[in-house]
Design a protein around this motif. Structure first.
Motif, PDB file in Angstrom:
ATOM      1  N   ALA A  69     -10.050   0.684   2.931  1.00 53.21           N
ATOM      2  CA  ALA A  69      -9.835   0.233   1.547  1.00 53.21           C
ATOM      3  C   ALA A  69      -8.588  -0.637   1.446  1.00 53.21           C
ATOM      4  CB  ALA A  69      -9.722   1.432   0.609  1.00 53.21           C
ATOM      5  N   ALA A  70      -7.546  -0.296   2.182  1.00 49.33           N
ATOM      6  CA  ALA A  70      -6.323  -1.111   2.181  1.00 49.33           C
ATOM      7  C   ALA A  70      -6.607  -2.493   2.749  1.00 49.33           C
ATOM      8  CB  ALA A  70      -5.229  -0.419   2.988  1.00 49.33           C
ATOM      9  N   ALA A  71      -7.432  -2.558   3.794  1.00 47.64           N
ATOM     10  CA  ALA A  71      -7.780  -3.851   4.385  1.00 47.64           C
ATOM     11  C   ALA A  71      -8.608  -4.687   3.420  1.00 47.64           C
ATOM     12  CB  ALA A  71      -8.536  -3.641   5.698  1.00 47.64           C
ATOM     13  N   GLU A  72      -9.522  -4.065   2.696  1.00 49.79           N
ATOM     14  CA  GLU A  72     -10.319  -4.803   1.714  1.00 49.79           C
ATOM     15  C   GLU A  72      -9.435  -5.325   0.585  1.00 49.79           C
ATOM     16  OE1 GLU A  72     -13.612  -2.381   0.454  1.00 49.79           O
ATOM     17  OE2 GLU A  72     -14.861  -3.068   2.132  1.00 49.79           O
ATOM     18  N   HIS A  73      -8.419  -4.546   0.202  1.00 49.27           N
ATOM     19  CA  HIS A  73      -7.476  -5.015  -0.823  1.00 49.27           C
ATOM     20  C   HIS A  73      -6.700  -6.229  -0.305  1.00 49.27           C
ATOM     21  CE1 HIS A  73      -4.733  -5.018  -4.188  1.00 49.27           C
ATOM     22  NE2 HIS A  73      -3.696  -4.920  -3.366  1.00 49.27           N
ATOM     23  N   THR A  74      -6.265  -6.178   0.938  1.00 50.86           N
ATOM     24  CA  THR A  74      -5.557  -7.317   1.513  1.00 50.86           C
ATOM     25  C   THR A  74      -6.469  -8.535   1.609  1.00 50.86           C
ATOM     26  OG1 THR A  74      -3.975  -5.956   2.730  1.00 50.86           O
ATOM     27  CG2 THR A  74      -4.376  -8.154   3.594  1.00 50.86           C
ATOM     28  N   PHE A  75      -7.746  -8.325   1.935  1.00 54.80           N
ATOM     29  CA  PHE A  75      -8.690  -9.439   1.944  1.00 54.80           C
ATOM     30  C   PHE A  75      -8.778 -10.082   0.555  1.00 54.80           C
ATOM     31  CE2 PHE A  75     -12.958 -11.197   1.348  1.00 54.80           C
ATOM     32  CZ  PHE A  75     -13.015 -12.104   2.389  1.00 54.80           C
ATOM     33  N   ASP A  76      -8.804  -9.260  -0.488  1.00 58.71           N
ATOM     34  CA  ASP A  76      -8.830  -9.800  -1.851  1.00 58.71           C
ATOM     35  C   ASP A  76      -7.571 -10.605  -2.154  1.00 58.71           C
ATOM     36  OD1 ASP A  76     -11.300  -8.692  -2.357  1.00 58.71           O
ATOM     37  OD2 ASP A  76     -10.505  -6.897  -3.323  1.00 58.71           O
ATOM     38  N   LEU A  77      -6.426 -10.127  -1.664  1.00 58.60           N
ATOM     39  CA  LEU A  77      -5.180 -10.872  -1.860  1.00 58.60           C
ATOM     40  C   LEU A  77      -5.212 -12.203  -1.115  1.00 58.60           C
ATOM     41  CD1 LEU A  77      -2.586  -7.962  -1.495  1.00 58.60           C
ATOM     42  CD2 LEU A  77      -3.198  -9.161  -3.611  1.00 58.60           C
ATOM     43  N   LEU A  78      -5.730 -12.187   0.105  1.00 57.27           N
ATOM     44  CA  LEU A  78      -5.862 -13.429   0.863  1.00 57.27           C
ATOM     45  C   LEU A  78      -6.698 -14.440   0.088  1.00 57.27           C
ATOM     46  CD1 LEU A  78      -6.476 -11.932   4.413  1.00 57.27           C
ATOM     47  CD2 LEU A  78      -4.617 -13.508   3.840  1.00 57.27           C
ATOM     48  N   LYS A  79      -7.793 -13.975  -0.507  1.00 59.51           N
ATOM     49  CA  LYS A  79      -8.639 -14.875  -1.300  1.00 59.51           C
ATOM     50  C   LYS A  79      -7.881 -15.439  -2.496  1.00 59.51           C
ATOM     51  CE  LYS A  79     -12.057 -12.303  -2.370  1.00 59.51           C
ATOM     52  NZ  LYS A  79     -13.278 -11.962  -3.123  1.00 59.51           N
ATOM     53  N   ILE A  80      -7.181 -14.566  -3.230  1.00 61.40           N
ATOM     54  CA  ILE A  80      -6.459 -15.014  -4.426  1.00 61.40           C
ATOM     55  C   ILE A  80      -5.430 -16.073  -4.062  1.00 61.40           C
ATOM     56  CG2 ILE A  80      -4.788 -14.313  -6.194  1.00 61.40           C
ATOM     57  CD1 ILE A  80      -6.281 -11.585  -6.255  1.00 61.40           C
TER      58      ILE A  80
ATOM     59  N   GLY B  55       0.797  -1.214   0.000  1.00 63.05           N
ATOM     60  CA  GLY B  55       0.000   0.000   0.000  1.00 63.05           C
ATOM     61  C   GLY B  55       0.834   1.269   0.000  1.00 63.05           C
ATOM     62  N   SER B  56       0.226   2.374   0.421  1.00 60.38           N
ATOM     63  CA  SER B  56       0.892   3.671   0.312  1.00 60.38           C
ATOM     64  C   SER B  56       0.732   4.531   1.555  1.00 60.38           C
ATOM     65  CB  SER B  56       0.330   4.432  -0.903  1.00 60.38           C
ATOM     66  OG  SER B  56      -1.093   4.536  -0.804  1.00 60.38           O
ATOM     67  N   GLY B  57       0.659   3.886   2.711  1.00 62.27           N
ATOM     68  CA  GLY B  57       0.576   4.636   3.958  1.00 62.27           C
ATOM     69  C   GLY B  57      -0.785   5.252   4.209  1.00 62.27           C
ATOM     70  N   THR B  58      -1.844   4.624   3.697  1.00 64.11           N
ATOM     71  CA  THR B  58      -3.191   5.148   3.930  1.00 64.11           C
ATOM     72  C   THR B  58      -3.799   4.619   5.215  1.00 64.11           C
ATOM     73  OG1 THR B  58      -4.107   3.343   2.593  1.00 64.11           O
ATOM     74  CG2 THR B  58      -3.643   5.430   1.465  1.00 64.11           C
ATOM     75  N   PHE B  59      -3.438   3.391   5.596  1.00 61.62           N
ATOM     76  CA  PHE B  59      -3.897   2.755   6.845  1.00 61.62           C
ATOM     77  C   PHE B  59      -5.423   2.704   6.939  1.00 61.62           C
ATOM     78  CE2 PHE B  59      -0.096   5.426   7.763  1.00 61.62           C
ATOM     79  CZ  PHE B  59       0.840   4.415   7.815  1.00 61.62           C
ATOM     80  N   ASP B  60      -6.105   2.595   5.826  1.00 62.31           N
ATOM     81  CA  ASP B  60      -7.552   2.756   5.827  1.00 62.31           C
ATOM     82  C   ASP B  60      -8.285   1.451   5.542  1.00 62.31           C
ATOM     83  OD1 ASP B  60      -6.948   2.453   3.161  1.00 62.31           O
ATOM     84  OD2 ASP B  60      -7.673   4.425   2.536  1.00 62.31           O
TER      85      ASP B  60
END
Length: 465
Positions: free
Chosen positions: A335-346, A328-333
């Protein structure tokens, strides 16, 4: 006595009123405003399977663990706090009531979250490694790891270098590209391999890595797994080193493999960390007659997500790991967690046995020593000493707190944004997200039972039964 008798009677009446075919489960819910809320829910037997989510009993890969990376800047952030505060954070990451990480990474020498560039031997031509030293690590990485081991003594550790010593490189620089935080110039640029592919250098680097394993062991830290190059396909201004697939196969098959099988038989060699989506490059290493004899797994990150499922199909018995969560880019938000959830799924649906978050703890805006602001699980304000648990902390806790080492991933036959697992004690763990801005009613079928629940907007939810 009367209070105890009344309490028992109340408990009996509540449970005797439940249908005989019903049981209880628990759901843990996190939203951005309200993290880690626990509720008990009713589970009933079902006669049909018309459910939004169907968790089958088909067992997929075994889970070896979840974790993050120990980095110098993480320890520096922790040392801003009192010993009591520091221990609280480490308990949250490694303790039984926290995330329960059991499988973590560390760098060999500097990475982009080191204080600055260093290696364990910057003495040119020292092929015998007489000047090898890990003294620098005694000021950061070693106390960080030991503090975690004091809480979780069964923590497994693996390691990888970002760059070998500068004098071993064709570029004569720790980086692979110029930037505003290094002195890399066009004169340093070299096409192809950045490691000098001469026998004396390859032997010396093997010795370097071997001495690292021994030195850490002497300091009470066992390394169980080695991936000899982080991101060989990346060119950036921080420490890194490019390798061609042919060179990687040669190094593993003729140098690293033979030495480690003799001197470090308890340290598994993996091919990684592979940040490339070219199957032909991966096959060049994996199907090399010499290298394949020693490779026990494949580590993947970034572009590796594009081919993880293909790799699992091609090498179904090979262990796989997601080695570095996208930062990520230091947003700590949220949306970043949802992106990580998508990565976990993949990655987990693709067949990985383990998943690594990146920085567990950072200070302030999460900037690296080369000024890339990145996300973290826990932020520490260097001025106020406030400790902030980010949405990604709770996401990883929603998974790692419940899914134990040795669990099996269960195949989900119907449903999006859901992962399911079965622990060795037969407990079922279901992680699902509601990414919508409105409440969702969900019917989940699993093992002959059905759960009807309402998922609050923008939440991560873990159900155990």
């Amino acid at each position: 006595y009367m209070k105890i008798r009344t309490l028992f009677l109340s408990f009996f009446l509540v449970y005797s009123c439940l249908p005989l075919n019903a049981q209880r489960a628990e759901i843990y819910t996190t939203s951005e405003q309200l993290p880690w809320q626990k509720t008990r829910i009713k589970v009933q037997k079902y006669a049909e399977s018309n459910a939004d989510i169907i968790v089958s009993e088909f067992q997929e890969q075994v889970i070896d663990g979840f974790g993050g990376c120990f980095n110098e800047l993480g320890w520096d952030a922790l040392t801003l706090l009192s010993e009591k505060q520091r221990k609280t954070i480490l308990e949250e990451l490694f303790g039984p009531d926290g995330v329960r990480y059991t499988f973590c990474r560390l760098p060999i020498g500097a990475n982009d979250y080191a204080r600055d560039w260093y290696s364990f031997n910057e003495c040119p031509g020292d092929f015998e490694m007489k000047n090898f030293s890990i003294e620098r690590d005694k000021t950061g990485l070693i106390p960080y790891i030991k503090a975690a081991l004091a809480i979780q003594p069964d923590l497994k550790l693996w390691a990888s270098p970002w760059s070998p010593p500068v004098w071993m490189k064709t570029t004569r620089h720790y980086a692979t590209a110029p930037g505003d935080h290094n002195d890399f110039t066009k004169e340093n640029e070299v096409a192809g391999d950045h490691f000098i592919q001469k026998p004396e250098y390859l032997k010396a680097y093997t010795l370097y890595l071997s001495k690292f394993i021994n030195a850490y062991k002497e300091n009470g830290i066992d390394i169980s797994l080695l991936q000899f190059q982080n991101e060989p396909y990346t060119k950036h201004q921080w420490p890194n080193c490019s390798w061609t697939p042919q060179a990687m196969a040669n190094f593993i098959g003729k140098y690293l493999g033979p030495v480690f099988s003799e001197k470090h038989p308890d340290v598994d060699l993996w091919f990684g960390t592979f940040n490339c989506n070219k199957m032909e490059d991966l096959k060049c290493v994996m199907e090399n007659a010499d290298a394949s004899e020693y490779i026990r797994g494949i580590g993947l990150q970034w572009e590796g997500k594009d081919v993880v499922a293909d790799i699992h199909r091609e090498y179904p018995t090979m262990k796989l790991m997601q080695t570095e969560n996208e930062c990520g880019s230091g947003t700590f938000d949220w949306a970043a967690a949802e992106h990580t959830f998508d990565l976990l799924k993949i990655y987990l649906n693709g067949g990985v046995n383990s998943y690594m978050y990146w920085n567990m703890v950072l200070a302030d805006d999460g900037a690296s020593s080369w000024d890339w602001k990145q996300n973290t699980m826990i932020r520490i304000d260097s001025q106020t000493k406030e400790v902030i648990y980010t949405p990604e902390f709770y996401l990883m806790k929603h998974l790692s707190h419940f899914v134990r080492r040795g669990a099996c991933k269960l195949k989900v036959l119907n449903g999006d944004d859901v992962l399911a697992f079965k622990n060795l004690d037969n407990q079922i763990v279901i992680l699902c997200a509601n990414k919508d801005k409105k409440e969702r009613e969900v019917r989940i079928a699993c093992k002959g039972y059905v759960i009807n629940i309402k998922l609050a907007p923008k939440t991560f939810n873990t159900i155990t039964l």
